[in-house]
Write a protein that holds these residues in place. Structure first.
Motif, mmCIF file in Angstrom:
data_model
loop_
_atom_site.group_PDB
_atom_site.id
_atom_site.type_symbol
_atom_site.label_atom_id
_atom_site.label_comp_id
_atom_site.label_asym_id
_atom_site.label_seq_id
_atom_site.Cartn_x
_atom_site.Cartn_y
_atom_site.Cartn_z
ATOM 1 N N ALA A 53 0.823 -1.212 0.000
ATOM 2 C CA ALA A 53 0.000 0.000 0.000
ATOM 3 C C ALA A 53 0.855 1.259 0.000
ATOM 4 C CB ALA A 53 -0.934 -0.002 1.213
ATOM 5 N N LEU A 54 1.942 1.241 0.761
ATOM 6 C CA LEU A 54 2.786 2.436 0.858
ATOM 7 C C LEU A 54 3.653 2.651 -0.384
ATOM 8 C CD1 LEU A 54 3.956 2.234 4.589
ATOM 9 C CD2 LEU A 54 2.199 3.723 3.596
ATOM 10 N N THR A 55 3.740 1.648 -1.232
ATOM 11 C CA THR A 55 4.513 1.793 -2.470
ATOM 12 C C THR A 55 3.619 1.737 -3.706
ATOM 13 O OG1 THR A 55 4.998 -0.603 -2.437
ATOM 14 C CG2 THR A 55 6.648 0.857 -1.481
ATOM 15 N N ASP A 56 2.312 1.860 -3.503
ATOM 16 C CA ASP A 56 1.362 1.860 -4.619
ATOM 17 C C ASP A 56 1.473 3.195 -5.360
ATOM 18 O OD1 ASP A 56 -0.812 1.954 -6.332
ATOM 19 O OD2 ASP A 56 -2.225 1.123 -4.879
ATOM 20 N N PRO A 57 1.915 3.193 -6.615
ATOM 21 C CA PRO A 57 2.111 4.467 -7.323
ATOM 22 C C PRO A 57 0.822 5.226 -7.594
ATOM 23 C CG PRO A 57 2.386 2.605 -8.829
ATOM 24 C CD PRO A 57 2.274 2.029 -7.450
ATOM 25 N N ASP A 58 -0.316 4.551 -7.497
ATOM 26 C CA ASP A 58 -1.590 5.237 -7.705
ATOM 27 C C ASP A 58 -2.037 6.003 -6.471
ATOM 28 O OD1 ASP A 58 -1.757 4.235 -10.283
ATOM 29 O OD2 ASP A 58 -2.866 2.452 -9.644
ATOM 30 N N GLU A 59 -1.424 5.702 -5.324
ATOM 31 C CA GLU A 59 -1.858 6.303 -4.060
ATOM 32 C C GLU A 59 -0.783 7.130 -3.372
ATOM 33 O OE1 GLU A 59 -4.872 6.187 -2.919
ATOM 34 O OE2 GLU A 59 -5.737 4.725 -4.314
ATOM 35 N N MET A 60 0.476 6.782 -3.581
ATOM 36 C CA MET A 60 1.564 7.414 -2.829
ATOM 37 C C MET A 60 2.668 7.854 -3.777
ATOM 38 S SD MET A 60 0.713 6.998 0.506
ATOM 39 C CE MET A 60 2.215 7.048 1.492
ATOM 40 N N GLN A 61 3.455 8.820 -3.322
ATOM 41 C CA GLN A 61 4.649 9.179 -4.079
ATOM 42 C C GLN A 61 5.650 8.036 -3.978
ATOM 43 O OE1 GLN A 61 7.149 12.269 -2.198
ATOM 44 N NE2 GLN A 61 5.725 12.203 -0.470
ATOM 45 N N PRO A 62 6.621 7.986 -4.904
ATOM 46 C CA PRO A 62 7.602 6.890 -4.861
ATOM 47 C C PRO A 62 8.252 6.779 -3.485
ATOM 48 C CG PRO A 62 7.824 8.127 -6.896
ATOM 49 C CD PRO A 62 6.852 8.891 -6.041
ATOM 50 N N ARG A 63 8.390 5.555 -3.005
ATOM 51 C CA ARG A 63 8.903 5.351 -1.654
ATOM 52 C C ARG A 63 9.577 3.987 -1.562
ATOM 53 N NH1 ARG A 63 7.696 8.330 2.453
ATOM 54 N NH2 ARG A 63 5.812 9.091 1.401
ATOM 55 N N HIS A 64 10.548 3.899 -0.679
ATOM 56 C CA HIS A 64 11.221 2.642 -0.397
ATOM 57 C C HIS A 64 10.728 2.127 0.958
ATOM 58 C CE1 HIS A 64 15.295 0.362 0.222
ATOM 59 N NE2 HIS A 64 14.339 -0.429 -0.216
ATOM 60 N N VAL A 65 10.283 0.875 1.004
ATOM 61 C CA VAL A 65 9.850 0.237 2.239
ATOM 62 C C VAL A 65 10.699 -1.013 2.457
ATOM 63 C CG1 VAL A 65 7.945 -0.895 3.454
ATOM 64 C CG2 VAL A 65 7.487 1.116 2.027
ATOM 65 N N VAL A 66 11.205 -1.150 3.666
ATOM 66 C CA VAL A 66 12.041 -2.296 4.023
ATOM 67 C C VAL A 66 11.385 -3.024 5.188
ATOM 68 C CG1 VAL A 66 14.310 -3.062 4.821
ATOM 69 C CG2 VAL A 66 14.134 -1.084 3.296
ATOM 70 N N ALA A 67 11.155 -4.320 5.030
ATOM 71 C CA ALA A 67 10.603 -5.153 6.107
ATOM 72 C C ALA A 67 11.673 -6.158 6.520
ATOM 73 C CB ALA A 67 9.336 -5.864 5.641
ATOM 74 N N VAL A 68 11.945 -6.213 7.799
ATOM 75 C CA VAL A 68 13.135 -6.880 8.331
ATOM 76 C C VAL A 68 12.802 -8.241 8.934
ATOM 77 C CG1 VAL A 68 14.973 -6.669 10.066
ATOM 78 C CG2 VAL A 68 14.194 -4.635 8.804
ATOM 79 N N ASP A 69 13.688 -9.206 8.715
ATOM 80 C CA ASP A 69 13.707 -10.455 9.484
ATOM 81 C C ASP A 69 14.843 -10.365 10.496
ATOM 82 O OD1 ASP A 69 11.647 -11.796 8.171
ATOM 83 O OD2 ASP A 69 12.978 -12.766 6.730
ATOM 84 N N TYR A 70 14.537 -10.418 11.806
ATOM 85 C CA TYR A 70 15.609 -10.495 12.786
ATOM 86 C C TYR A 70 16.335 -11.834 12.648
ATOM 87 C CZ TYR A 70 12.409 -7.161 15.103
ATOM 88 O OH TYR A 70 11.555 -6.126 15.395
ATOM 89 N N ARG A 71 17.516 -11.913 13.235
ATOM 90 C CA ARG A 71 18.214 -13.201 13.249
ATOM 91 C C ARG A 71 17.322 -14.254 13.921
ATOM 92 N NH1 ARG A 71 23.661 -12.921 15.901
ATOM 93 N NH2 ARG A 71 23.830 -11.017 14.684
ATOM 94 N N GLY A 72 17.327 -15.440 13.332
ATOM 95 C CA GLY A 72 16.518 -16.516 13.880
ATOM 96 C C GLY A 72 15.066 -16.493 13.468
ATOM 97 N N ARG A 73 14.696 -15.549 12.590
ATOM 98 C CA ARG A 73 13.313 -15.458 12.129
ATOM 99 C C ARG A 73 13.286 -15.376 10.611
ATOM 100 N NH1 ARG A 73 15.246 -12.865 16.835
ATOM 101 N NH2 ARG A 73 13.548 -11.949 18.047
ATOM 102 N N GLY A 74 12.184 -15.832 10.031
ATOM 103 C CA GLY A 74 12.025 -15.721 8.588
ATOM 104 C C GLY A 74 13.177 -16.363 7.842
#
Length: 297
Positions: A53-74
Motif C-alpha cells: 500500500a505504501l509503495t502503490d504508485p496510484d496512491e503514494m509518491q515513490p517510496r522505499h519500504v524495508v521489512a526486516v527479518d531479525y536473526r533466527g526469524r524468517g
C-alpha cells in the motif's frame, strides 16, 4: 520490479550470520523510507500488505519500504547462541542492514518487539527516527500478555497440514481476534509455519523461547518510559488492539499525556497485535506517513 513484488536483501551481520529483509518500491526515491520491524517471533511477511500500500504508485509518491527479518526469524540465519536473540544484538543487526542500504533516516513501524527497538533507537541514534508507529506496544508491558506469549513461543506442536495449522492458531488467538474468517486463520498459519522437506516447520528458531525464560508470575518487568522519551520530538502513531492484553488503556492514556504529537488508533475486536491490513488501517498509516513527510526538518 512489478507492482506486486519485492527484492530479497541479504546482509552479513555480526557473528557471521546472514540477515534477510524485503525491499519494496523505489530504492532511489527521495521520500522518507519506511522501515518495518516485526514482533518477537514474527517476520517480514507480516508487513506485506502495508508495504504494498505504501509503495502503490496510484496512491503514494515513490517510496522505499524495508521489512526486516531479525536473526533466527524468517529467512535470516539462526544463531547457534540463543543468547544473541536480544534487543541490543537485533538493534546492532538493524543498524548494519540500514547502513548497507544507505538509510540514515526514516519512518519506523514497530510491532511489539519492533516498537521497543524503535523507542531505543530514537534515543541511541537521534535524527534516525523521523516518525514512529508503535503497534500495540508502549512503555509498560503487561505481565498477563507476556506470560501468554511465553506459553506458546517455541512450543507449538507440528501440524500435519495447513488446515490443522489454522486450527492451532485459531485456538490460541481466537479469543483476541473473534471476527477473523477461516481464510484469515489460514493466512496466519502460512505466516507461522513453512513447508520444508514435506513437513510444516515454524518460521522462527524454537530456541527463541529461551529469551522468555526469566519471565514469571513474580518477576519484575522494567518499564520503558526513558526509551519512550526519545520519541518526544517526533510524530507518533500508537495502534492498540481493543482486546490487547499487552498494552493497557491506562498506559496509552499516559503516553498521550506525555507526548505532544501522538495519535491513537484503537482497533476493535483485535488483540495483540492488530493486523496491519484493511482499508481503515492502511488509510491511517498512509496519513501518518504523509504527515511525517510534510513536517519541516
Amino acid at each position: 520490479m512489478t507492482r506486486r513484488s519485492y527484492r530479497d536483501i541479504r546482509v552479513q551481520a555480526n557473528h557471521g550470520l546472514l540477515l534477510h529483509a524485503r525491499s519494496y518500491g523505489d530504492t532511489l526515491a527521495t521520500s522518507l523510507p519506511v522501515i518495518c520491524l516485526p514482533g518477537l517471533a514474527r517476520h517480514a511477511g507480516d508487513f506485506h500488505d502495508i508495504a504494498m500500500a505504501l509503495t502503490d504508485p496510484d496512491e503514494m509518491q515513490p517510496r522505499h519500504v524495508v521489512a526486516v527479518d531479525y536473526r533466527g526469524r524468517g529467512l535470516s540465519g539462526y544463531d547457534p547462541d540463543p543468547g544473541n536473540y536480544s534487543i541490543p544484538v537485533e538493534t546492532s543487526d538493524l543498524l548494519s542492514l540500514l547502513a548497507h542500504l544507505g538509510i540514515s533516516r526514516g519512518i519506523f513501524i514497530g510491532t511489539s518487539r519492533g516498537g521497543i527497538i524503535t523507542m531505543g533507537l530514537s534515543g541511541a541514534k537521534p535524527g534516525m527516527v523521523a516518525g514512529a508507529v508503535l503497534n500495540d506496544i508502549g512503555p509498560v508491558i503487561e505481565r498477563e500478555g507476556l506470560l501468554r506469549i511465553k506459553s506458546y513461543v517455541g512450543r507449538l506442536r507440528q501440524p500435519r497440514d495447513l488446515h490443522e495449522a489454522a486450527g492451532i492458531v485459531e485456538g490460541l488467538f481466537g479469543a483476541q481476534f473473534p471476527n477473523l474468517s477461516d481464510r484469515d486463520w489460514q493466512a496466519w498459519a502460512r505466516n507461522t509455519w513453512e513447508e520444508k522437506e514435506g513437513r510444516l516447520v515454524l518460521t522462527y528458531d524454537p530456541a527463541l523461547a529461551r529469551t522468555l525464560e526469566p519471565i514469571g508470575p513474580d518477576s519484575q518487568i522494567p518499564d520503558l518510559w526513558a526509551a519512550f522519551d526519545g520519541l518526544k520530538n517526533m510524530p507518533v502513531l500508537v495502534i492498540r488492539g481493543g482486546l490487547s492484553d499487552l498494552l493497557s488503556e491506562r498506559t496509552v492514556a499516559e503516553m498521550i499525556r506525555l507526548h505532544p504529537d501522538l495519535d491513537l488508533v484503537t482497533v476493535p475486536d483485535q488483540g495483540h497485535t492488530p493486523l496491519l491490513r484493511g482499508d481503515d488501517m492502511v488509510a491511517a498509516i498512509r496519513r501518518f506517513v504523509e504527515r511525517v513527510e510534510s513536517r519541516p526538518d
